[in-house]
Design a protein around this motif. Structure first.
Motif, PDB file in Angstrom:
ATOM      1  N   ALA A   1     -16.135  39.860   9.413  1.00  0.00           N
ATOM      2  CA  ALA A   1     -16.263  40.629   8.180  1.00  0.00           C
ATOM      3  C   ALA A   1     -17.470  41.542   8.198  1.00  0.00           C
ATOM      4  O   ALA A   1     -17.547  42.494   7.428  1.00  0.00           O
ATOM      5  N   ARG A   2     -18.436  41.249   9.066  1.00  0.00           N
ATOM      6  CA  ARG A   2     -19.658  42.064   9.106  1.00  0.00           C
ATOM      7  C   ARG A   2     -19.580  43.164  10.157  1.00  0.00           C
ATOM      8  O   ARG A   2     -20.577  43.825  10.429  1.00  0.00           O
ATOM      9  N   HIS A   3     -18.429  43.374  10.773  1.00  0.00           N
ATOM     10  CA  HIS A   3     -18.265  44.397  11.799  1.00  0.00           C
ATOM     11  C   HIS A   3     -17.220  45.413  11.368  1.00  0.00           C
ATOM     12  O   HIS A   3     -16.332  45.118  10.571  1.00  0.00           O
ATOM     13  N   ALA A   4     -17.353  46.626  11.932  1.00  0.00           N
ATOM     14  CA  ALA A   4     -16.375  47.671  11.650  1.00  0.00           C
ATOM     15  C   ALA A   4     -15.031  47.274  12.248  1.00  0.00           C
ATOM     16  O   ALA A   4     -14.960  46.565  13.248  1.00  0.00           O
ATOM     17  N   PRO A   5     -13.913  47.739  11.638  1.00  0.00           N
ATOM     18  CA  PRO A   5     -12.584  47.363  12.145  1.00  0.00           C
ATOM     19  C   PRO A   5     -12.376  47.692  13.612  1.00  0.00           C
ATOM     20  O   PRO A   5     -11.807  46.899  14.359  1.00  0.00           O
ATOM     21  N   GLU A   6     -12.864  48.898  14.049  1.00  0.00           N
ATOM     22  CA  GLU A   6     -12.648  49.257  15.446  1.00  0.00           C
ATOM     23  C   GLU A   6     -13.420  48.336  16.391  1.00  0.00           C
ATOM     24  O   GLU A   6     -12.970  48.048  17.506  1.00  0.00           O
ATOM     25  N   GLN A   7     -14.597  47.841  15.951  1.00  0.00           N
ATOM     26  CA  GLN A   7     -15.346  46.897  16.772  1.00  0.00           C
ATOM     27  C   GLN A   7     -14.619  45.565  16.884  1.00  0.00           C
ATOM     28  O   GLN A   7     -14.628  44.914  17.935  1.00  0.00           O
TER      29      GLN A   7
ATOM     30  N   ALA B   1     -13.320  54.458  26.270  1.00  0.00           N
ATOM     31  CA  ALA B   1     -13.319  55.879  25.914  1.00  0.00           C
ATOM     32  C   ALA B   1     -12.359  56.092  24.751  1.00  0.00           C
ATOM     33  O   ALA B   1     -11.138  56.049  24.919  1.00  0.00           O
ATOM     34  N   ALA B   2     -12.909  56.291  23.568  1.00  0.00           N
ATOM     35  CA  ALA B   2     -12.082  56.479  22.379  1.00  0.00           C
ATOM     36  C   ALA B   2     -11.482  57.880  22.359  1.00  0.00           C
ATOM     37  O   ALA B   2     -12.094  58.843  22.825  1.00  0.00           O
ATOM     38  N   VAL B   3     -10.273  57.981  21.827  1.00  0.00           N
ATOM     39  CA  VAL B   3      -9.628  59.280  21.639  1.00  0.00           C
ATOM     40  C   VAL B   3     -10.231  59.926  20.401  1.00  0.00           C
ATOM     41  O   VAL B   3     -10.333  59.279  19.346  1.00  0.00           O
ATOM     42  N   PRO B   4     -10.653  61.200  20.473  1.00  0.00           N
ATOM     43  CA  PRO B   4     -11.396  61.806  19.364  1.00  0.00           C
ATOM     44  C   PRO B   4     -10.706  61.726  18.010  1.00  0.00           C
ATOM     45  O   PRO B   4     -11.344  61.492  16.998  1.00  0.00           O
ATOM     46  N   ASP B   5      -9.395  61.932  17.955  1.00  0.00           N
ATOM     47  CA  ASP B   5      -8.707  62.007  16.666  1.00  0.00           C
ATOM     48  C   ASP B   5      -8.217  60.658  16.166  1.00  0.00           C
ATOM     49  O   ASP B   5      -7.569  60.587  15.123  1.00  0.00           O
ATOM     50  N   GLU B   6      -8.502  59.583  16.872  1.00  0.00           N
ATOM     51  CA  GLU B   6      -8.022  58.267  16.457  1.00  0.00           C
ATOM     52  C   GLU B   6      -9.066  57.574  15.595  1.00  0.00           C
ATOM     53  O   GLU B   6     -10.243  57.487  15.960  1.00  0.00           O
ATOM     54  N   SER B   7      -8.629  57.080  14.454  1.00  0.00           N
ATOM     55  CA  SER B   7      -9.541  56.352  13.578  1.00  0.00           C
ATOM     56  C   SER B   7      -9.826  54.953  14.094  1.00  0.00           C
ATOM     57  O   SER B   7     -10.858  54.360  13.776  1.00  0.00           O
ATOM     58  N   ALA B   8      -8.911  54.397  14.867  1.00  0.00           N
ATOM     59  CA  ALA B   8      -9.080  53.069  15.452  1.00  0.00           C
ATOM     60  C   ALA B   8      -8.535  53.102  16.874  1.00  0.00           C
ATOM     61  O   ALA B   8      -7.650  53.901  17.187  1.00  0.00           O
ATOM     62  N   PRO B   9      -9.052  52.254  17.754  1.00  0.00           N
ATOM     63  CA  PRO B   9      -8.550  52.237  19.134  1.00  0.00           C
ATOM     64  C   PRO B   9      -7.047  51.977  19.178  1.00  0.00           C
ATOM     65  O   PRO B   9      -6.561  50.996  18.621  1.00  0.00           O
ATOM     66  N   SER B  10      -6.317  52.861  19.820  1.00  0.00           N
ATOM     67  CA  SER B  10      -4.866  52.720  19.918  1.00  0.00           C
ATOM     68  C   SER B  10      -4.500  51.808  21.076  1.00  0.00           C
ATOM     69  O   SER B  10      -5.314  51.539  21.966  1.00  0.00           O
ATOM     70  N   ILE B  11      -3.257  51.346  21.079  1.00  0.00           N
ATOM     71  CA  ILE B  11      -2.797  50.468  22.155  1.00  0.00           C
ATOM     72  C   ILE B  11      -2.851  51.178  23.507  1.00  0.00           C
ATOM     73  O   ILE B  11      -3.325  50.596  24.488  1.00  0.00           O
ATOM     74  N   PRO B  12      -2.393  52.448  23.631  1.00  0.00           N
ATOM     75  CA  PRO B  12      -2.524  53.111  24.943  1.00  0.00           C
ATOM     76  C   PRO B  12      -3.966  53.211  25.431  1.00  0.00           C
ATOM     77  O   PRO B  12      -4.231  53.025  26.624  1.00  0.00           O
ATOM     78  N   ALA B  13      -4.907  53.497  24.517  1.00  0.00           N
ATOM     79  CA  ALA B  13      -6.308  53.583  24.924  1.00  0.00           C
ATOM     80  C   ALA B  13      -6.842  52.222  25.359  1.00  0.00           C
ATOM     81  O   ALA B  13      -7.606  52.113  26.321  1.00  0.00           O
ATOM     82  N   LEU B  14      -6.425  51.166  24.660  1.00  0.00           N
ATOM     83  CA  LEU B  14      -6.858  49.819  25.026  1.00  0.00           C
ATOM     84  C   LEU B  14      -6.262  49.402  26.370  1.00  0.00           C
ATOM     85  O   LEU B  14      -6.932  48.759  27.183  1.00  0.00           O
ATOM     86  N   ILE B  15      -4.994  49.761  26.602  1.00  0.00           N
ATOM     87  CA  ILE B  15      -4.363  49.446  27.888  1.00  0.00           C
ATOM     88  C   ILE B  15      -5.101  50.144  29.019  1.00  0.00           C
ATOM     89  O   ILE B  15      -5.354  49.554  30.079  1.00  0.00           O
TER      90      ILE B  15
ATOM     91  N   GLY C   1      -7.028  48.883  11.080  1.00  0.00           N
ATOM     92  CA  GLY C   1      -7.709  49.269  12.311  1.00  0.00           C
ATOM     93  C   GLY C   1      -8.381  48.124  13.022  1.00  0.00           C
ATOM     94  O   GLY C   1      -8.893  48.303  14.127  1.00  0.00           O
ATOM     95  N   SER C   2      -8.397  46.936  12.417  1.00  0.00           N
ATOM     96  CA  SER C   2      -8.983  45.773  13.068  1.00  0.00           C
ATOM     97  C   SER C   2      -7.890  45.014  13.814  1.00  0.00           C
ATOM     98  O   SER C   2      -6.784  45.518  14.012  1.00  0.00           O
ATOM     99  N   ALA C   3      -8.193  43.797  14.202  1.00  0.00           N
ATOM    100  CA  ALA C   3      -7.225  43.011  14.958  1.00  0.00           C
ATOM    101  C   ALA C   3      -7.542  41.536  14.797  1.00  0.00           C
ATOM    102  O   ALA C   3      -8.644  41.149  14.381  1.00  0.00           O
ATOM    103  N   GLY C   4      -6.556  40.709  15.108  1.00  0.00           N
ATOM    104  CA  GLY C   4      -6.718  39.267  15.130  1.00  0.00           C
ATOM    105  C   GLY C   4      -6.352  38.730  16.485  1.00  0.00           C
ATOM    106  O   GLY C   4      -5.597  39.351  17.239  1.00  0.00           O
ATOM    107  N   LEU C   5      -6.874  37.565  16.813  1.00  0.00           N
ATOM    108  CA  LEU C   5      -6.614  36.946  18.095  1.00  0.00           C
ATOM    109  C   LEU C   5      -5.775  35.699  17.867  1.00  0.00           C
ATOM    110  O   LEU C   5      -6.275  34.684  17.358  1.00  0.00           O
ATOM    111  N   MET C   6      -4.486  35.785  18.195  1.00  0.00           N
ATOM    112  CA  MET C   6      -3.590  34.655  18.006  1.00  0.00           C
ATOM    113  C   MET C   6      -3.729  33.712  19.185  1.00  0.00           C
ATOM    114  O   MET C   6      -3.478  34.074  20.335  1.00  0.00           O
ATOM    115  N   VAL C   7      -4.116  32.462  18.904  1.00  0.00           N
ATOM    116  CA  VAL C   7      -4.353  31.477  19.958  1.00  0.00           C
ATOM    117  C   VAL C   7      -3.320  30.363  19.940  1.00  0.00           C
ATOM    118  O   VAL C   7      -3.393  29.444  20.762  1.00  0.00           O
TER     119      VAL C   7
END
Length: 737
Positions: free
Chosen positions: A18-24, A47-61, A97-103
């Motif tokens: 909760a204390r971090h930005a969604p993209e982080q 390397a973030a894509v300039p026009d993306e508000s959050a890291p996209s799946i292609p950029a993460l891949i 723009g955030s994410a969860g880790l399903m374990v």
């Protein structure tokens, strides 16, 4: 797993997140998933894509794959997600723009278990049901796993490789084929309608038949236009997608080639050879695809031709076959001329690239006449080769032209003769017109098939040129596999020898010395003694050495090459700055860093004071060739770029030799600050800049002569004393006086 909390909020499954930005949070979730497989990622490398508000799946891949892992994005329904109970950690993409880790997942109770990406691994996960997850989850997931370790060899760039890329677009190819088949069938009807118009409407003055045929023509024209537009659109998308896939694959293969290859090859030739692969793409999606599609028309038209007139059909086929025969006979000579033209064009492109790259030298030495003479010679070769190939093609076209005219015009005359002289079952006027319209569609596919063989020679030549570059051994395995140990900077050379490819004499022989972590090592010696070769080995540029070269006790060849180079900062004598802002150049190697990181690195390199005087500060644009900044400023920016990632090993290879005394004094003053907490290897001909080094290694004739401090070497090493006296003889005389 204990009590389930069905009311938990997945978007805030932990206090840390909760204390971090969604993209982080999204980056941290992927980092945790990769760490499960033993893959270490650094958010600063993303390397973030300039026009993306959050890291996209292609950029993460791309981030995962660049670090030796493998990743895949999917879009799942809840029922599929809840069944993934035995899966490794899965990254769920949230709408904010955030994410969860399903374990974990439990299909029986209908919940999934989410872990806070920033929480301790020992922190318990939170159970979330479908109702709660549906409010925040987009349905997208990212699966991360360890890479294959480079065990699978890279496929050679050949027809099979290109065919694999083309067949990867099966759906689009299927749509193009279906549209072409329908268009081929529709193409038969207009000649048949013309036949009916002449035989039924004109001869019998039937207005009702004319109206009916007009309506039929209108409907068929509508569908033909619609299908033709659809086929062009699909073909355009197919071509664009193939261009993208080929461009990405070729550029990745080019970047994976070792530096030694680029040092031996002319840049213009490399660019020309690699660019030849796009001729192959044009062949696959142009002539080959169109000829393949025209075959459908041929298969549909031929039965109607034989139905309309058996003699005329055989005449048409015979003429088309003769056209193909002429082309086949002329192919060998044509192939040789086209290959000569391709080579001449590549040589001219190489001359142009070399002139543009060295334009400063051309201008300062007034070499315009020399370069113009080279360009004139290359252009003359291209013109001669093009003229010879064009003339050969002209002769072939002239030879087949009578046969082509016979198909388009002579058939009508022969048909008219048969219609006049035949006593029974004569060819009617309408059928003759229909045959003339359909006959022209027979020659084109047959001629195209014959020309395909000619094109294959050109394509084979172009593919061979591209393969001569792209099929070289790459560093892919070294870049994606290997150890990633913590680096402190201790260096150990034990009987290290190295010989450059193609060289007769070794560049290094039996090099042995040891440097503790955090030390400053100076490398001195005459030109050709092996100083720069040692720095190349430390950077992993050349890995074919003998003996043992260890970094913190680990053989350098066992360390992941990308990790090694990112752990080392390198400043050369002539550093290249990219066209862009000062900030972009400083953080070029770590695109995830911020302006504050760039400012801190610039301050450490002594570059802050002149950057602040720039018109736009850190947003000042650096022109190509760094023409709008001085040499000293360029060197300090290069040092800032090298230290921004806080490397444990910093290499300066003649970094101050091209500077004026004032700039050199500024850089040397900052070396003491840069040396704190890191190992530094400094190559310099100016011994005065190495006096403060904890160890100085003296090289001569590719061997170590002595190693010690400045005072020790002056006392016992004759070569070092001689070099020192040559550079400081006037100062020593002044001191003696």
């Amino acid at each position: 797993m204990g009590q389930t909390d069905h009311s938990a909020d997945p978007a805030a499954s932990g206090g840390e997140a909760a204390r971090h930005a969604p993209e982080q949070i999204r980056l941290q979730a992927v980092l945790r998933a990769a760490r499960f497989h033993g893959l270490m990622l650094d958010p600063c490398d993303f390397a973030a894509v300039p026009d993306e508000s959050a890291p996209s799946i292609p950029a993460l891949i791309r981030w995962v794959e660049e670090n030796g892992g493998a990743a895949r994005g999917l879009h799942l329904q809840w029922r599929a997600l809840v069944r993934m109970r035995d899966m490794p950690p899965v990254v769920l993409m949230f709408a904010d723009g955030s994410a969860g880790l399903m374990v974990g997942a439990d299909e029986a109770t209908g919940v999934v278990w989410l872990a806070d990406p920033f929480a301790s691994p020992d922190a318990p996960p939170v159970a979330v049901n479908e109702l709660r997850l549906r409010d925040v989850w987009t349905g997208a997931v990212l699966l991360v796993r360890a890479g294959r370790g480079g065990a699978v060899p890279e496929p050679p760039v050949d027809f099979a490789w290109l065919s694999g890329l083309v067949l990867g677009e099966r759906r689009l190819l299927r749509d193009v084929v279906i549209a072409s088949m329908v268009i081929s069938v529709l193409a038969v009807f207009p000649p048949l309608i013309v036949m009916q118009v002449i035989d039924r409407v004109v001869n019998f003055h039937s207005m009702a038949t004319l109206v009916s045929l007009t309506g039929l023509v209108g409907v068929m024209a509508f569908y033909e236009i619609l299908l033709t537009h659809a086929r062009r659109e699909i073909t355009l998308v197919l071509t664009t997608r193939l261009d993208t896939r080929i461009s990405l694959a070729v550029f990745d293969r080019l970047l994976a080639l070792p530096l030694e290859f680029f040092e031996r090859e002319q840049a213009g030739n490399v660019i020309g050879r690699v660019g030849a692969i796009y001729r192959v793409r044009q062949f696959l999606t142009g002539r080959l695809l169109n000829t393949f599609l025209d075959l459908f028309t041929l298969l549909v038209v031929l039965p109607f031709l034989f139905w309309l007139s058996l003699p005329l059909a055989w005449m048409t086929l015979a003429a088309a076959g003769l056209i193909g025969g002429v082309i086949v006979v002329a192919m060998p000579a044509m192939a040789r001329l086209v290959a000569r033209q391709v080579r001449a064009e590549m040589d001219r492109s190489a001359a142009l690239h070399e002139t543009v790259a060295g334009i400063r030298t051309v201008k300062t030495l007034a070499l315009e006449p020399v370069r113009r003479e080279v360009w004139d010679e290359k252009t003359a070769s291209v013109v001669t080769a093009s003229l010879d190939a064009g003339r050969m093609g002209n002769w072939v076209a002239t030879a087949v032209m009578p046969l082509d005219l016979f198909i388009n015009r002579g058939i009508i005359l022969v048909g008219a003769y048969l219609a006049i002289t035949a006593t029974t079952s004569g060819l009617e006027a309408g059928a003759l017109m229909a045959f003339a319209m359909l006959g022209g569609r027979v020659a084109a596919p047959l001629v195209s098939m014959a020309r395909l063989i000619d094109d294959l020679n050109e394509v084979r030549s172009a593919l061979a040129e591209a393969g001569s570059v792209l099929n070289r051994p790459t560093e892919t395995r070294a870049l994606t596999t290997g150890l990633r140990p913590p680096i402190r900077g201790a260096l150990s050379f034990s009987d290290v020898g190295f010989t450059y490819p193609g060289a007769a004499a070794p560049a290094l022989s039996d090099i042995t010395f040891h440097v503790p972590a955090g030390a400053m090592l100076g490398l001195v010696g005459r030109s050709g003694s092996g100083k720069s070769t040692i720095t190349r080995l430390l950077q992993g540029v050349s890995r074919g050495y003998t003996g043992h070269l260890r970094l913190d006790g680990v053989d350098l060849r066992e360390i992941n090459l990308t990790y090694l180079r990112r752990s080392c900062g390198v400043v050369l004598q002539d550093n290249f700055l990219f066209r862009g802002t000062i900030r972009d150049n400083i953080i070029a190697g770590r695109p995830g860093l911020t302006l504050e990181d760039a400012v801190r690195a610039a301050r450490l390199a002594g570059a802050e004071e002149f950057i602040e005087r720039m018109p736009a500060g850190y947003d000042t644009w650096i022109e190509e060739g760094s023409t709008n900044i001085s040499g000293g400023q360029r060197q300090r920016l290069a040092i800032a770029r090298a230290v921004i990632s806080d490397p444990r090993l910093l290499i300066l290879d003649e970094a101050t030799s091209a500077l004026d005394p004032e700039s050199e004094a500024v850089v040397n003053a900052n070396l003491r600050h840069l040396a704190h907490g890191r190992t530094m290897v400094i190559v310099s001909h100016r011994l005065a800049s190495l006096v403060d080094c904890s160890q100085i290694c003296v090289l001569d004739r590719r061997r170590v002569v002595d190693i010690g401090t400045h005072g020790e070497l002056l006392a016992r090493c004759g070569l070092y004393r001689t070099l020192w006296m040559q550079q400081n003889r006037f100062t020593d005389r002044g001191d003696a006086a």
